[in-house]
Motif scaffolding. Structure first.
Motif, PDB file in Angstrom:
ATOM      1  N   GLY A  11       7.566   3.788   2.760  1.00  0.00           N
ATOM      2  CA  GLY A  11       8.057   5.304   3.688  1.00  0.00           C
ATOM      3  C   GLY A  11       8.235   3.558   5.241  1.00  0.00           C
ATOM      4  N   GLY A  12       8.566   2.947   4.986  1.00  0.00           N
ATOM      5  CA  GLY A  12       9.238   1.652   6.181  1.00  0.00           C
ATOM      6  C   GLY A  12       8.159   0.706   5.658  1.00  0.00           C
ATOM      7  N   LEU A  13       6.679   0.781   5.740  1.00  0.00           N
ATOM      8  CA  LEU A  13       5.154   0.033   5.154  1.00  0.00           C
ATOM      9  C   LEU A  13       5.910  -0.874   4.744  1.00  0.00           C
ATOM     10  N   GLU A  14       6.486  -1.248   3.585  1.00  0.00           N
ATOM     11  CA  GLU A  14       7.357  -2.143   2.320  1.00  0.00           C
ATOM     12  C   GLU A  14       7.464  -3.050   3.590  1.00  0.00           C
ATOM     13  N   LEU A  15       8.265  -3.285   4.916  1.00  0.00           N
ATOM     14  CA  LEU A  15       9.065  -4.416   5.549  1.00  0.00           C
ATOM     15  C   LEU A  15       7.623  -4.314   5.994  1.00  0.00           C
ATOM     16  N   LEU A  16       7.255  -4.656   6.358  1.00  0.00           N
ATOM     17  CA  LEU A  16       5.814  -4.896   6.685  1.00  0.00           C
ATOM     18  C   LEU A  16       4.959  -6.306   5.534  1.00  0.00           C
ATOM     19  N   PHE A  17       5.367  -5.791   4.762  1.00  0.00           N
ATOM     20  CA  PHE A  17       4.893  -6.708   3.773  1.00  0.00           C
ATOM     21  C   PHE A  17       5.936  -7.568   3.047  1.00  0.00           C
ATOM     22  N   ASN A  18       6.409  -8.096   3.407  1.00  0.00           N
ATOM     23  CA  ASN A  18       8.016  -9.078   2.553  1.00  0.00           C
ATOM     24  C   ASN A  18       8.858  -8.250   2.054  1.00  0.00           C
ATOM     25  N   ASN A  19       8.934  -6.982   2.208  1.00  0.00           N
ATOM     26  CA  ASN A  19       9.919  -6.565   1.830  1.00  0.00           C
ATOM     27  C   ASN A  19      10.346  -6.009   0.333  1.00  0.00           C
ATOM     28  N   GLN A  20       8.201  -5.865   0.089  1.00  0.00           N
ATOM     29  CA  GLN A  20       8.118  -5.632  -1.532  1.00  0.00           C
ATOM     30  C   GLN A  20       6.976  -3.999  -1.418  1.00  0.00           C
ATOM     31  N   ARG A  21       7.891  -3.774  -2.603  1.00  0.00           N
ATOM     32  CA  ARG A  21       7.306  -2.297  -2.366  1.00  0.00           C
ATOM     33  C   ARG A  21       5.885  -1.874  -3.294  1.00  0.00           C
ATOM     34  N   VAL A  22       5.638  -2.802  -3.791  1.00  0.00           N
ATOM     35  CA  VAL A  22       4.674  -2.953  -5.302  1.00  0.00           C
ATOM     36  C   VAL A  22       3.451  -4.143  -5.348  1.00  0.00           C
ATOM     37  N   HIS A  23       2.566  -3.934  -4.956  1.00  0.00           N
ATOM     38  CA  HIS A  23       2.073  -5.571  -5.865  1.00  0.00           C
ATOM     39  C   HIS A  23       0.911  -5.234  -6.388  1.00  0.00           C
ATOM     40  N   SER A  24       0.760  -6.567  -7.035  1.00  0.00           N
ATOM     41  CA  SER A  24      -0.652  -6.085  -7.770  1.00  0.00           C
ATOM     42  C   SER A  24      -1.643  -7.688  -7.172  1.00  0.00           C
ATOM     43  N   ASP A  95     -11.290  -1.419 -10.899  1.00  0.00           N
ATOM     44  CA  ASP A  95     -10.431  -2.283 -12.256  1.00  0.00           C
ATOM     45  C   ASP A  95      -9.345  -1.288 -12.785  1.00  0.00           C
ATOM     46  N   GLY A  96      -8.072  -1.708 -12.299  1.00  0.00           N
ATOM     47  CA  GLY A  96      -7.242  -0.608 -12.641  1.00  0.00           C
ATOM     48  C   GLY A  96      -6.135   0.207 -11.360  1.00  0.00           C
ATOM     49  N   ASP A  97      -7.374   0.581 -10.371  1.00  0.00           N
ATOM     50  CA  ASP A  97      -7.131   1.545  -9.384  1.00  0.00           C
ATOM     51  C   ASP A  97      -5.013   1.709  -8.834  1.00  0.00           C
ATOM     52  N   GLU A  98      -5.169   2.493  -8.648  1.00  0.00           N
ATOM     53  CA  GLU A  98      -3.442   2.439  -7.905  1.00  0.00           C
ATOM     54  C   GLU A  98      -4.156   3.043  -6.473  1.00  0.00           C
ATOM     55  N   VAL A  99      -3.217   2.399  -5.685  1.00  0.00           N
ATOM     56  CA  VAL A  99      -3.223   2.762  -3.378  1.00  0.00           C
ATOM     57  C   VAL A  99      -1.892   2.651  -3.212  1.00  0.00           C
ATOM     58  N   VAL A 100      -1.726   4.225  -2.608  1.00  0.00           N
ATOM     59  CA  VAL A 100      -0.666   3.693  -2.164  1.00  0.00           C
ATOM     60  C   VAL A 100      -1.011   3.793  -0.851  1.00  0.00           C
ATOM     61  N   PHE A 101      -0.263   3.240   0.296  1.00  0.00           N
ATOM     62  CA  PHE A 101       0.417   3.753   1.633  1.00  0.00           C
ATOM     63  C   PHE A 101       1.271   3.869   2.050  1.00  0.00           C
ATOM     64  N   ILE A 102       1.412   4.840   3.092  1.00  0.00           N
ATOM     65  CA  ILE A 102       2.995   5.892   2.697  1.00  0.00           C
ATOM     66  C   ILE A 102       2.705   6.274   4.795  1.00  0.00           C
ATOM     67  N   SER A 103       4.038   5.385   5.258  1.00  0.00           N
ATOM     68  CA  SER A 103       3.898   6.122   6.815  1.00  0.00           C
ATOM     69  C   SER A 103       4.832   6.989   6.956  1.00  0.00           C
ATOM     70  N   THR A 104       3.979   7.812   7.296  1.00  0.00           N
ATOM     71  CA  THR A 104       5.178   9.299   8.009  1.00  0.00           C
ATOM     72  C   THR A 104       4.954   9.544   8.987  1.00  0.00           C
ATOM     73  N   LEU A 105       4.751   8.123   9.900  1.00  0.00           N
ATOM     74  CA  LEU A 105       5.798   7.903  11.498  1.00  0.00           C
ATOM     75  C   LEU A 105       7.128   7.216  11.552  1.00  0.00           C
ATOM     76  N   HIS A 106       8.141   8.214  11.478  1.00  0.00           N
ATOM     77  CA  HIS A 106       9.593   7.632  11.669  1.00  0.00           C
ATOM     78  C   HIS A 106      10.356   7.587  12.676  1.00  0.00           C
ATOM     79  N   GLY A 107      10.848   6.553  12.758  1.00  0.00           N
ATOM     80  CA  GLY A 107      12.375   6.921  14.195  1.00  0.00           C
ATOM     81  C   GLY A 107      13.048   8.017  13.887  1.00  0.00           C
ATOM     82  N   GLY A 108      14.203   8.420  15.162  1.00  0.00           N
ATOM     83  CA  GLY A 108      15.309   9.980  15.317  1.00  0.00           C
ATOM     84  C   GLY A 108      15.480   9.876  16.172  1.00  0.00           C
TER      85      GLY A 108
END
Length: 108
Positions: A11-24, A95-108
């Motif tokens: 939802g655009g949050l990846e832009l705040l994290f060096n434009n990388q969607r998935v991190h380990s 160990d092994g959990d998957e955590v997803v952060f999705i922004s629900t706020l979008h411009g428009g």
């Protein structure tokens, strides 16, 4: 000993994290406890959020974190389950959990 967690941003949050969607992310298996009776405790989702904010967040922290949690408008899923059902920040990371952060706020 440490725990490895898969963290994903959408939802655009990846832009705040060096434009990388998935991190380990690797966390220590114990963290300092805020209680005086237990010297260490398993890491929580709050610990993960703090770790992300201090180590991976590259731009505009005010769009991700507010006080000691994520800001309103960010959906957090732990292993595909809303974090509100898992205890929010108190959820103990495994160990092994998957955590997803999705922004629900979008411009428009």
């Amino acid at each position: 000993m440490s725990l490895t967690v898969k963290v994903e941003f959408g939802g655009g949050l990846e832009l705040l994290f060096n434009n990388q969607r998935v991190h380990s992310v690797t966390l220590p298996s114990t963290t300092p406890s805020s209680t005086t009776t237990t010297p260490t405790a398993e890491p929580t989702l709050s610990n993960l959020i703090s770790h992300l904010a201090t180590t991976l967040l590259t731009d505009r922290p005010e769009l991700f974190i507010e006080k000691d949690s994520v800001r309103p408008g960010i959906l957090v899923l732990v292993n595909d389950t809303d974090w509100e059902l898992e205890g929010e920040g108190a959820y103990q990371i495994k160990d092994g959990d998957e955590v997803v952060f999705i922004s629900t706020l979008h411009g428009g």
